[in-house]
Design a protein around this motif. Structure first.
Motif, short mmCIF file in Angstrom:
data_model
loop_
_atom_site.label_atom_id
_atom_site.label_comp_id
_atom_site.label_asym_id
_atom_site.label_seq_id
_atom_site.Cartn_x
_atom_site.Cartn_y
_atom_site.Cartn_z
N ARG A 163 33.30 57.19 59.90
CA ARG A 163 32.53 56.67 61.05
C ARG A 163 31.91 57.82 61.84
N ALA A 164 32.67 58.87 62.05
CA ALA A 164 32.14 60.03 62.78
C ALA A 164 30.92 60.59 62.05
N ASN A 165 31.02 60.69 60.74
CA ASN A 165 29.89 61.19 59.95
C ASN A 165 28.70 60.26 60.05
N ARG A 166 28.92 58.97 59.93
CA ARG A 166 27.81 58.00 60.05
C ARG A 166 27.16 58.08 61.41
N GLU A 167 27.97 58.21 62.46
CA GLU A 167 27.42 58.30 63.82
C GLU A 167 26.56 59.54 64.00
N GLN A 168 26.76 60.52 63.15
CA GLN A 168 25.99 61.77 63.21
C GLN A 168 24.88 61.75 62.17
N GLY A 169 24.56 60.57 61.66
CA GLY A 169 23.46 60.44 60.71
C GLY A 169 23.79 60.95 59.31
N GLY A 170 25.08 61.01 58.99
CA GLY A 170 25.48 61.48 57.66
C GLY A 170 25.35 62.99 57.49
N LYS A 171 25.26 63.72 58.59
CA LYS A 171 25.05 65.18 58.54
C LYS A 171 26.15 65.94 59.30
N PHE A 172 27.34 65.40 59.33
CA PHE A 172 28.46 66.01 60.05
C PHE A 172 29.37 66.66 59.00
N ALA A 173 29.08 67.93 58.71
CA ALA A 173 29.77 68.63 57.63
C ALA A 173 31.27 68.67 57.83
N GLU A 174 31.72 68.91 59.06
CA GLU A 174 33.15 68.99 59.32
C GLU A 174 33.84 67.67 59.03
N ALA A 175 33.22 66.56 59.41
CA ALA A 175 33.82 65.25 59.14
C ALA A 175 33.86 64.99 57.64
N THR A 176 32.81 65.39 56.93
CA THR A 176 32.77 65.23 55.48
C THR A 176 33.87 66.05 54.82
N TYR A 177 34.05 67.28 55.30
CA TYR A 177 35.14 68.12 54.80
C TYR A 177 36.49 67.44 55.05
N MET A 178 36.68 66.89 56.24
CA MET A 178 37.96 66.26 56.57
C MET A 178 38.20 65.02 55.71
N ILE A 179 37.14 64.30 55.36
CA ILE A 179 37.30 63.17 54.43
C ILE A 179 37.87 63.70 53.12
N GLY A 180 37.35 64.84 52.68
CA GLY A 180 37.87 65.47 51.47
C GLY A 180 39.32 65.88 51.61
N LEU A 181 39.68 66.43 52.76
CA LEU A 181 41.06 66.84 52.97
C LEU A 181 42.00 65.63 52.96
N VAL A 182 41.55 64.53 53.54
CA VAL A 182 42.34 63.29 53.48
C VAL A 182 42.51 62.87 52.02
N LYS A 183 41.43 62.90 51.25
CA LYS A 183 41.51 62.54 49.83
C LYS A 183 42.50 63.44 49.11
N ASP A 184 42.49 64.73 49.43
CA ASP A 184 43.44 65.67 48.83
C ASP A 184 44.87 65.28 49.18
N ARG A 185 45.11 65.02 50.44
CA ARG A 185 46.46 64.65 50.89
C ARG A 185 46.94 63.36 50.21
N CYS A 186 45.99 62.53 49.83
CA CYS A 186 46.31 61.22 49.28
C CYS A 186 46.26 61.19 47.76
N GLY A 187 46.23 62.36 47.14
CA GLY A 187 46.32 62.45 45.69
C GLY A 187 45.07 62.08 44.93
N LYS A 188 43.91 62.32 45.53
CA LYS A 188 42.63 62.01 44.89
C LYS A 188 41.77 63.27 44.82
N PRO A 189 42.17 64.24 43.99
CA PRO A 189 41.49 65.54 43.98
C PRO A 189 40.02 65.47 43.57
N GLU A 190 39.66 64.59 42.66
CA GLU A 190 38.25 64.51 42.25
C GLU A 190 37.38 64.02 43.40
N GLU A 191 37.87 63.03 44.14
CA GLU A 191 37.12 62.53 45.30
C GLU A 191 37.07 63.59 46.40
#
Length: 121
Positions: free
Chosen positions: A47-75
């Motif tokens: 949602r944070a990324n969408r609110e920033q027009g899909g250009k919020f690099a830090e939020a996108t990175y954090m989505i990746g970190l969540v995916k990592d923590r949740c066992g989804k390395p490819e995502e």
């Protein structure tokens, strides 16, 4: 008002979602990740990324970190690369790529990626 790593001002809506997502991430780190926290924390960063027009690099990175923590390395790797497309010097995303390379046995590539993250940071 906060700014993204690229220097762009972050909207109030994106900032509110960012702060909520960071608190939820911290709670999951302390309390343990599960299916519910994996979905909900990632959703708030999205949602944070969408609110920033899909250009919020830090939020996108954090989505990746969540995916990592949740066992989804490819995502996670996809999100890290998406964040780097927005901000090629975003250290956390570059390190995330390096860790994925290392886990996949691409040690030379990982080392090179880590070196670049240090130079960029």
């Amino acid at each position: 008002m906060i700014k993204s790593s690229s220097g762009a001002a972050v909207s109030k809506e994106a900032e509110a979602n960012w702060k909520e997502a960071l608190a939820a991430f911290d709670a999951a780190e302390k309390g343990g990740w599960n299916e519910s926290s994996c979905g909900s924390v990632g959703d708030v960063f999205s949602r944070a990324n969408r609110e920033q027009g899909g250009k919020f690099a830090e939020a996108t990175y954090m989505i990746g970190l969540v995916k990592d923590r949740c066992g989804k390395p490819e995502e996670a790797l996809k999100q890290y690369n998406d964040a780097l497309a927005m901000d090629p010097k975003l250290c956390g995303a570059r390190v995330g790529v390096g860790i994925q390379d290392f886990k996949a046995g691409r040690e030379a590539q990982a080392f090179s990626t880590f070196e670049r993250s240090v130079r960029d940071d």
